[in-house]
Design a protein around this motif. Structure first.
Motif, PDB file in Angstrom:
ATOM      1  N   ARG A  69       0.826  -1.214   0.000  1.00 21.47           N
ATOM      2  CA  ARG A  69       0.000   0.000   0.000  1.00 21.47           C
ATOM      3  C   ARG A  69       0.857   1.260   0.000  1.00 21.47           C
ATOM      4  O   ARG A  69       0.609   2.201  -0.767  1.00 21.47           O
ATOM      5  N   LEU A  70       1.886   1.266   0.844  1.00 16.92           N
ATOM      6  CA  LEU A  70       2.748   2.440   0.918  1.00 16.92           C
ATOM      7  C   LEU A  70       3.536   2.632  -0.376  1.00 16.92           C
ATOM      8  O   LEU A  70       3.725   3.760  -0.843  1.00 16.92           O
ATOM      9  N   SER A  71       4.005   1.532  -0.956  1.00 17.17           N
ATOM     10  CA  SER A  71       4.781   1.640  -2.196  1.00 17.17           C
ATOM     11  C   SER A  71       3.915   2.138  -3.349  1.00 17.17           C
ATOM     12  O   SER A  71       4.357   2.955  -4.168  1.00 17.17           O
ATOM     13  N   ALA A  72       2.680   1.656  -3.426  1.00 17.56           N
ATOM     14  CA  ALA A  72       1.808   2.042  -4.537  1.00 17.56           C
ATOM     15  C   ALA A  72       1.393   3.502  -4.465  1.00 17.56           C
ATOM     16  O   ALA A  72       1.189   4.143  -5.500  1.00 17.56           O
ATOM     17  N   SER A  73       1.266   4.043  -3.246  1.00 16.51           N
ATOM     18  CA  SER A  73       0.825   5.431  -3.091  1.00 16.51           C
ATOM     19  C   SER A  73       1.928   6.339  -2.572  1.00 16.51           C
ATOM     20  O   SER A  73       1.642   7.388  -1.973  1.00 16.51           O
ATOM     21  N   ARG A  75       4.588   9.084  -2.059  1.00 17.76           N
ATOM     22  CA  ARG A  75       4.761  10.444  -2.538  1.00 17.76           C
ATOM     23  C   ARG A  75       6.148  10.998  -2.208  1.00 17.76           C
ATOM     24  O   ARG A  75       6.481  12.111  -2.648  1.00 17.76           O
ATOM     25  N   ASP A  79       8.081   7.461   2.415  1.00 17.00           N
ATOM     26  CA  ASP A  79       7.074   6.404   2.271  1.00 17.00           C
ATOM     27  C   ASP A  79       7.717   5.101   1.821  1.00 17.00           C
ATOM     28  O   ASP A  79       7.380   4.013   2.314  1.00 17.00           O
ATOM     29  N   GLN A 133       8.746   1.140  -7.818  1.00 15.60           N
ATOM     30  CA  GLN A 133       8.358   2.517  -7.519  1.00 15.60           C
ATOM     31  C   GLN A 133       9.565   3.385  -7.159  1.00 15.60           C
ATOM     32  O   GLN A 133       9.544   4.595  -7.365  1.00 15.60           O
TER      33      GLN A 133
END
Length: 311
Positions: A69-73, A75, A79, A133
């Motif tokens: 979740r943190l990697s996909a979003s 910023r 993160d 990412q």
């Protein structure tokens, strides 16, 4: 006291019908037809003990999901760094669940399969998305393929481990001295170590200039996972001078690196030495394995000729 003759109870034909000549005797009287034998009370299963290692395994799944979740979003680099730390926590949980299962004697085939599925999420998909990412997205399609290859090789590695480690009866695996292929936790650790050393390298890692090197490293550890190289499991360590010397060298070098360049480099250093040790040992044994293969084949053919083994 019963007035029945003891011999009548030994025959199994009833208290008033003694056994005839040549009739087999039984230690218990015959039950009337249609009567169901009472079941003996079974001891209550140790559900809490069986549940404990599985809960630890599931905690690694939660860490892996949150890392995804943190990697996909993401910023910012913070993160991504938090996602790497979550995968590191999942590694600790993955180490503890097996130890707890062996200490409580609650190892099971279900636990083995659950552990593999958890590893695929936490150490296959989560690190692949993290490194994509962080750096591989700069390479376009090549970066997508690099992350996908890592996740796919992790799945293959875990499936092969289950097949090789499960016994004939389908029981849990027994501890082995060596593991075929780089463990998926070690491969994931190398990727997150690179991400976490960004600050230790002055922020130079992760840029467009080093993205090809990150892709090459990702593909290399992916191939090591599905290779036939053997890596130590360290489950056969015994207290001794050599073991104490190796531990002292590891702790001393880690402390020196932590003081000089920061603690982020310790993980990369330790995993790099582990991978190098496995590659060197496998290459060192290769000539001996080639010389021993013909002799082993001849011995097997000889046993087949004597009917001891099928050719």
């Amino acid at each position: 006291m019963s007035e029945h003759h003891p011999a009548a109870w030994d025959t199994g034909v009833g208290p008033w019908c003694p056994a005839g000549p040549g009739q087999a005797t039984s230690a218990r009287p015959e039950r009337p037809r249609g009567e169901v034998a009472p079941e003996r009370p079974r001891p209550a299963p140790r559900r809490a003990l069986y549940l404990l290692p599985n809960l630890i395994t599931l905690s690694s799944v939660f860490c892996g999901f949150d890392a995804i979740r943190l990697s996909a979003s993401a910023r910012s680099d913070d993160d991504l760094r938090r996602a790497a730390l979550l995968i590191l926590v999942a590694m600790i949980a993955d180490t503890l669940d097996g130890r707890v299962a062996r200490m409580t004697r609650t190892e099971s085939a279900f636990g083995v399969q659950l552990d593999s599925l958890a590893d695929l999420v936490s150490f296959g998909v989560a690190p692949a998305l993290l490194v994509y990412q962080w750096s591989l997205h700069r390479l376009g399609l090549a970066g997508v393929l690099g992350g996908s290859v890592f996740a796919a090789c992790g799945a293959i590695r875990l499936a092969r481990f289950n097949v090789l480690s499960m016994g004939e009866a389908g029981g849990p695996p027994s501890p082995a001295r060596y593991i075929v292929g780089l463990p998926v936790t070690g491969a994931a650790g190398i990727l997150i170590a690179i991400v976490m050393t960004r600050r230790g390298a002055g922020g130079q890692l992760g840029g467009a200039g080093v993205a090809p090197a990150v892709l090459a490293t990702t593909l290399l550890v992916s191939m090591l996972m599905v290779s036939t190289l053997r890596f130590r499991s360290f489950k056969d360590l015994r207290p001794g001078p050599r073991t104490l010397l190796a531990i002292a060298l590891a702790l001393g070098s880690s402390a020196l690196l932590s003081v000089r360049w920061g603690p982020a480099l310790v993980l990369a250093w330790g995993l790099g030495v582990y991978v190098l040790l496995g590659v060197v040992e496998s290459l060192w044994r290769l000539p001996a394995l080639r010389r021993g293969a013909p002799a082993a084949l001849e011995a097997r053919v000889a046993r087949a000729g004597r009917g001891e083994e099928r050719p």
